[in-house]
Write a protein that holds these residues in place. Structure first.
Motif, PDB file in Angstrom:
ATOM      1  N   VAL A 326       0.860  -1.185   0.000  1.00 17.06           N
ATOM      2  CA  VAL A 326       0.000   0.000   0.000  1.00 17.06           C
ATOM      3  C   VAL A 326       0.895   1.233   0.000  1.00 17.06           C
ATOM      4  N   GLY A 327       0.712   2.084  -0.986  1.00 16.28           N
ATOM      5  CA  GLY A 327       1.483   3.328  -1.038  1.00 16.28           C
ATOM      6  C   GLY A 327       2.837   3.192  -1.699  1.00 16.28           C
ATOM      7  N   ILE A 328       3.241   1.947  -2.010  1.00 13.75           N
ATOM      8  CA  ILE A 328       4.531   1.717  -2.667  1.00 13.75           C
ATOM      9  C   ILE A 328       4.265   0.835  -3.880  1.00 13.75           C
ATOM     10  N   ASP A 329       5.069   0.991  -4.903  1.00 16.20           N
ATOM     11  CA  ASP A 329       4.894   0.194  -6.109  1.00 16.20           C
ATOM     12  C   ASP A 329       5.035  -1.301  -5.793  1.00 16.20           C
ATOM     13  N   TYR A 330       4.012  -2.059  -6.177  1.00 16.99           N
ATOM     14  CA  TYR A 330       3.950  -3.489  -5.875  1.00 16.99           C
ATOM     15  C   TYR A 330       5.126  -4.247  -6.492  1.00 16.99           C
ATOM     16  N   ASN A 331       5.461  -3.908  -7.725  1.00 14.58           N
ATOM     17  CA  ASN A 331       6.548  -4.612  -8.407  1.00 14.58           C
ATOM     18  C   ASN A 331       7.897  -4.329  -7.754  1.00 14.58           C
ATOM     19  N   ARG A 332       8.025  -3.102  -7.274  1.00 12.11           N
ATOM     20  CA  ARG A 332       9.269  -2.732  -6.582  1.00 12.11           C
ATOM     21  C   ARG A 332       9.448  -3.595  -5.324  1.00 12.11           C
ATOM     22  N   VAL A 333       8.352  -3.793  -4.599  1.00 13.79           N
ATOM     23  CA  VAL A 333       8.415  -4.600  -3.378  1.00 13.79           C
ATOM     24  C   VAL A 333       8.809  -6.033  -3.726  1.00 13.79           C
ATOM     25  N   ASN A 334       8.195  -6.587  -4.763  1.00 16.14           N
ATOM     26  CA  ASN A 334       8.527  -7.960  -5.177  1.00 16.14           C
ATOM     27  C   ASN A 334       9.986  -8.075  -5.547  1.00 16.14           C
ATOM     28  N   LEU A 335      10.479  -7.061  -6.255  1.00 19.82           N
ATOM     29  CA  LEU A 335      11.875  -7.063  -6.688  1.00 19.82           C
ATOM     30  C   LEU A 335      12.815  -7.055  -5.474  1.00 19.82           C
ATOM     31  N   LEU A 336      12.481  -6.238  -4.495  1.00 21.36           N
ATOM     32  CA  LEU A 336      13.348  -6.153  -3.315  1.00 21.36           C
ATOM     33  C   LEU A 336      13.305  -7.446  -2.505  1.00 21.36           C
ATOM     34  N   LEU A 337      12.132  -8.097  -2.487  1.00 18.65           N
ATOM     35  CA  LEU A 337      12.038  -9.377  -1.781  1.00 18.65           C
ATOM     36  C   LEU A 337      12.928 -10.411  -2.472  1.00 18.65           C
ATOM     37  N   ALA A 338      12.939 -10.359  -3.807  1.00 16.04           N
ATOM     38  CA  ALA A 338      13.773 -11.296  -4.565  1.00 16.04           C
ATOM     39  C   ALA A 338      15.251 -11.036  -4.290  1.00 16.04           C
ATOM     40  N   VAL A 339      15.625  -9.769  -4.195  1.00 15.21           N
ATOM     41  CA  VAL A 339      17.026  -9.428  -3.895  1.00 15.21           C
ATOM     42  C   VAL A 339      17.416  -9.995  -2.531  1.00 15.21           C
ATOM     43  N   LEU A 340      16.518  -9.846  -1.558  1.00  9.47           N
ATOM     44  CA  LEU A 340      16.812 -10.349  -0.208  1.00  9.47           C
ATOM     45  C   LEU A 340      16.983 -11.860  -0.219  1.00  9.47           C
ATOM     46  N   GLU A 341      16.143 -12.524  -0.994  1.00  8.57           N
ATOM     47  CA  GLU A 341      16.180 -13.981  -1.048  1.00  8.57           C
ATOM     48  C   GLU A 341      17.496 -14.460  -1.654  1.00  8.57           C
ATOM     49  N   LYS A 342      17.856 -13.811  -2.765  1.00  8.18           N
ATOM     50  CA  LYS A 342      19.034 -14.267  -3.506  1.00  8.18           C
ATOM     51  C   LYS A 342      20.337 -13.798  -2.846  1.00  8.18           C
ATOM     52  N   LYS A 343      20.384 -12.550  -2.421  1.00  3.61           N
ATOM     53  CA  LYS A 343      21.658 -11.973  -1.973  1.00  3.61           C
ATOM     54  C   LYS A 343      21.881 -12.082  -0.470  1.00  3.61           C
ATOM     55  N   ALA A 344      20.802 -12.244   0.287  1.00  2.79           N
ATOM     56  CA  ALA A 344      20.979 -12.307   1.727  1.00  2.79           C
ATOM     57  C   ALA A 344      20.588 -13.674   2.270  1.00  2.79           C
ATOM     58  N   GLY A 345      20.178 -14.550   1.361  1.00  3.24           N
ATOM     59  CA  GLY A 345      19.866 -15.920   1.761  1.00  3.24           C
ATOM     60  C   GLY A 345      18.662 -16.057   2.674  1.00  3.24           C
ATOM     61  N   MET A 346      17.723 -15.101   2.599  1.00  4.88           N
ATOM     62  CA  MET A 346      16.523 -15.219   3.427  1.00  4.88           C
ATOM     63  C   MET A 346      15.467 -16.023   2.688  1.00  4.88           C
ATOM     64  N   VAL A 448      23.360  -5.190   0.886  1.00  2.33           N
ATOM     65  CA  VAL A 448      22.317  -5.567   1.847  1.00  2.33           C
ATOM     66  C   VAL A 448      22.856  -6.458   2.973  1.00  2.33           C
ATOM     67  N   ARG A 449      23.938  -7.222   2.708  1.00  5.60           N
ATOM     68  CA  ARG A 449      24.510  -8.058   3.771  1.00  5.60           C
ATOM     69  C   ARG A 449      24.996  -7.204   4.938  1.00  5.60           C
ATOM     70  N   GLU A 450      25.640  -6.080   4.599  1.00  6.05           N
ATOM     71  CA  GLU A 450      26.124  -5.183   5.655  1.00  6.05           C
ATOM     72  C   GLU A 450      24.965  -4.612   6.465  1.00  6.05           C
ATOM     73  N   VAL A 451      23.857  -4.367   5.779  1.00  9.01           N
ATOM     74  CA  VAL A 451      22.685  -3.826   6.479  1.00  9.01           C
ATOM     75  C   VAL A 451      22.214  -4.815   7.527  1.00  9.01           C
ATOM     76  N   ILE A 452      22.188  -6.099   7.135  1.00 13.91           N
ATOM     77  CA  ILE A 452      21.707  -7.122   8.070  1.00 13.91           C
ATOM     78  C   ILE A 452      22.599  -7.165   9.308  1.00 13.91           C
ATOM     79  N   GLU A 453      23.930  -7.044   9.090  1.00 14.69           N
ATOM     80  CA  GLU A 453      24.855  -7.054  10.232  1.00 14.69           C
ATOM     81  C   GLU A 453      24.574  -5.882  11.167  1.00 14.69           C
TER      82      GLU A 453
END
Ligand SMILES: Nc1ncnc2c1ncn2[C@@H]1O[C@H](COP(=O)(O)OP(=O)(O)OP(=O)(O)O)[C@@H](O)[C@H]1O
Ligand SMILES: [Mg+2]
Length: 455
Positions: A326-346, A448-453
Motif C-alpha cells: 500500500v502506497g509503494i509500487d507493488y513490483n518494486r516490493v517484489n523485486l526487493l524481496l527477490a534481492v533479499l532472497e538471492k543476496k541475503a539468503g533469506m 544488503v549483507r552489511e545492512v543485516i549485520e
C-alpha cells in the motif's frame, strides 16, 4: 450561426487522441480500450472571418523580462506548490477524487484574495448559491465580497467575465460546463477540451488567473483531466484517503516553477488547514519497539519527508505466498524481496509479505528501497529496529546500495526530528562533511549483507 453538421468521432479518454474510427488501442498513448464515441459538430476550421489579427515576429532579446506578477494566495503551502504564488494569466487545473476538498480549497483562496483587495469571481456549475454560502459560512473569515455565478454555459460566463475583468476566476468544475458549439454532452472529452480552450484564451488575453476544477473518475463517460493536462499551465492533484484527515496537494506540471512539490493539509471544521511539519504528522503514533517498522526519508520536491514503512512477513498457509503493498509500487516490493532472497539468503519464498506506507501517502522515490528491505528483515527476524534510526538508500538488483541525492537535507530533517542514528549508502557517507557527523551517528553500507549485520 449556420447549423453545423454533426459527425461521430472517437476520443481517447486518457490523451484526447481523435480518430474517425474505433480502435482497441489508442495510437496516441498506447493504452487499451480508452476510445469513446462522441457526436460532435464538425469543427470550424480556422478562425471566424474578421477575427484574424496581423502578427509580427519578435526577437528573443526584445522580449522584456519583467518578473511575472504573482499573487499571494494567503496559503503558504499552496504558494510553495505553485512556485511562489498565483501567476496572472495562468490556467491552473486542480484535480482530485470526489469530496477530497477541491471546492473548499478554492473557496479559501477566493476568500484570501478578496480580503487582500482583489476582485474574485467563483463560477459554479455544480452547486447552488445556497450551497456555496453554506460552505463559506463554515469556513468563515470573509471580510470583502466574493462574486458568485451559477452558470453552466461557458460562453455566457466568459462574456460576463470579459466585461468584469476580475483578478482571479474559479471554475468549479470543468465537467459541468458546456459550450453550444459542441453538441456532445457536458463532461465529454470534446466538451471539456472546448471549455478549457475558451478559458485558456480568456486567461491569456485578459491576464487573469483561472483555476479550474477537474473530477477524476475511474471509469465512465466523463473525461478525466488527463486530457486537459497538456492544455493548462499548471496541474495540481489532491491526494489522500477519503477517510484520512490529511490531504496532499501535489504539483504534477508547472510552467512557472518546479514540480513535485507537495503541500500537506488537514481537513477541519474551518476548512483545509496547513500542516507545517508533515514529518511530525507522518510519524505520530508510530510503534516504537515493534518489529517491521522503520522510518525512511523521501524527498518531496525540495522538502524532506520522514515517513514510516511497515512490513509484516509471516509463514504462508497458501501454495502461492501473498504479497501486497500500500502506497509503494507493488513490483518494486517484489523485486526487493527477490534481492533479499538471492543476496541475503533469506527464505522468503514460503512467507506472505505485506508492506505498507503509513498515513495514506504514496511514494515513488527509490531512496526508500533500503527502508523497505530493513522493514522486511526486521519483521522476518522479529527484531525491532532502534526507533531513533533513519534509513535511506537505493538498492540495485545485485544487492548493492547506491547513493542518493540531497543527503544533507535528509540528515538535517532527521536531526530536527530527534533521530540519533542513520543508515545511509556508503558513497554518500564518504562524501559527507564533518559538521553533520558530529550531530548524528552515521553508518555507511554498500550492500544488503552489511545492512543485516548492522541491524
Ligand atoms: N463540518 C465539517 N467538518 C470537517 N470536514 C468537513 C465538514 N464538512 C465537510 N467536510 C469535508 O469536506 C469535504 C467536501 O469538500 P469539498 O466539497 O470541497 O470537496 P470537493 O472535492 O469539491 O468535492 P466534489 O468532488 O463533490 O466537488 C467532505 O468530504 C468532508 O470531508
Ligand atoms: Mg466541489
Amino acid at each position: 450561426m449556420a447549423k453545423s453538421k454533426t459527425k461521430t468521432v472517437f476520443f481517447c479518454k486518457e490523451c484526447g487522441y481523435e480518430s474517425a474510427k474505433w480502435m482497441g488501442q489508442c495510437p496516441g498513448c498506447r493504452q487499451w480500450n480508452t476510445l469513446v464515441e462522441e457526436r460532435t459538430a464538425a469543427p470550424s476550421r480556422g478562425k471566424k472571418a474578421g477575427t484574424a489579427r496581423a502578427q509580427k515576429l519578435t526577437g528573443l532579446f526584445e522580449v522584456s523580462m519583467e518578473e511575472e506578477e504573482r499573487m499571494d494566495s494567503g496559503i503558504p503551502e499552496l504558494n510553495r506548490v505553485l512556485g511562489g504564488g498565483i501567476v496572472r494569466g495562468s490556467l491552473i487545473l486542480v484535480g482530485g477524487d470526489p469530496g477530497i476538498g477541491k471546492s473548499t480549497l478554492l473557496l479559501q483562496i477566493c476568500r484570501n484574495l478578496a480580503n487582500a483587495g482583489k476582485d474574485v469571481v467563483y463560477v459554479s456549475g455544480e452547486e447552488s448559491l445556497k450551497q456555496i454560502k453554506m460552505r463559506a459560512d463554515r469556513l468563515g473569515g470573509f471580510e470583502k465580497e466574493v462574486s458568485l455565478l451559477c452558470e453552466t454555459d461557458i460562453n455566457v460566463a466568459a462574456e460576463l467575465l470579459r466585461e468584469r475583468k476580475p483578478d482571479m476566476v474559479v471554475v468549479d468544475s470543468v465537467q459541468t460546463m458546456s459550450s453550444e458549439e459542441v453538441t456532445s454532452a457536458a463532461g465529454s472529452v470534446s466538451q471539456v477540451r472546448e471549455v478549457t480552450s475558451v478559458l485558456m484564451q480568456f486567461a491569456k488575453e485578459e491576464g487573469i488567473a483561472v483555476f479550474i476544477v477537474g473530477h477524476v473518475t475511474k471509469e465512465g463517460v466523463v473525461a478525466g483531466p488527463k486530457t486537459l493536462e497538456h492544455m493548462v499551465d499548471t496541474v495540481l492533484y489532491f491526494e489522500g484517503e477519503q477517510n484520512a484527515v490529511y490531504r496532499i496537494l501535489r504539483g504534477v506540471k508547472n510552467r512557472f516553477g518546479s514540480t513535485n512539490e507537495i503541500g500537506v493539509f488537514e481537513m477541519k471544521q474551518k476548512g483545509l488547514c496547513e500542516v507545517s511539519n508533515p514529518s511530525q504528522v507522518m510519524l505520530d503514533g508510530r510503534p516504537l519497539d515493534a518489529s517491521g517498522s522503520v522510518v525512511v526519508c523521501s524527498m518531496e520536491g525540495t522538502r524532506p519527508l520522514l515517513i514510516e514503512i511497515q512490513a509484516l512477513v509471516s509463514p504462508t498457509s497458501f501454495n502461492m505466498p501473498r504479497r501486497t503493498s500500500v502506497g509503494i509500487d507493488y513490483n518494486r516490493v517484489n523485486l526487493l524481496l527477490a534481492v533479499l532472497e538471492k543476496k541475503a539468503g533469506m527464505q522468503l519464498g514460503g512467507c506472505d509479505a505485506y508492506v505498507n506506507l503509513a498515513g495514506g501517502m504514496r511514494l515513488g522515490e527509490p531512496a526508500i528501497d533500503l527502508g523497505i528491505i530493513c522493514a522486511v528483515i526486521s519483521s522476518y527476524r522479529n527484531l525491532p529496529v532502534h526507533p531513533g534510526t533513519l534509513i535511506f538508500g537505493e538498492v540495485g538488483l545485485t544487492g548493492e546500495v547506491r547513493g542518493v541525492s540531497f543527503v544533507e537535507q535528509r540528515l538535517t530533517e532527521a536531526i530536527k526530528m530527534g533521530f540519533t542514528r542513520c543508515i545511509i549508502p556508503k558513497t554518500n557517507e564518504e562524501a559527507l562533511e564533518g559538521s553533520l557527523r558530529n550531530r548524528i551517528q552515521i553508518h555507511g553500507v554498500s550492500n544488503v549483507r552489511e545492512v543485516i549485520e548492522i541491524l
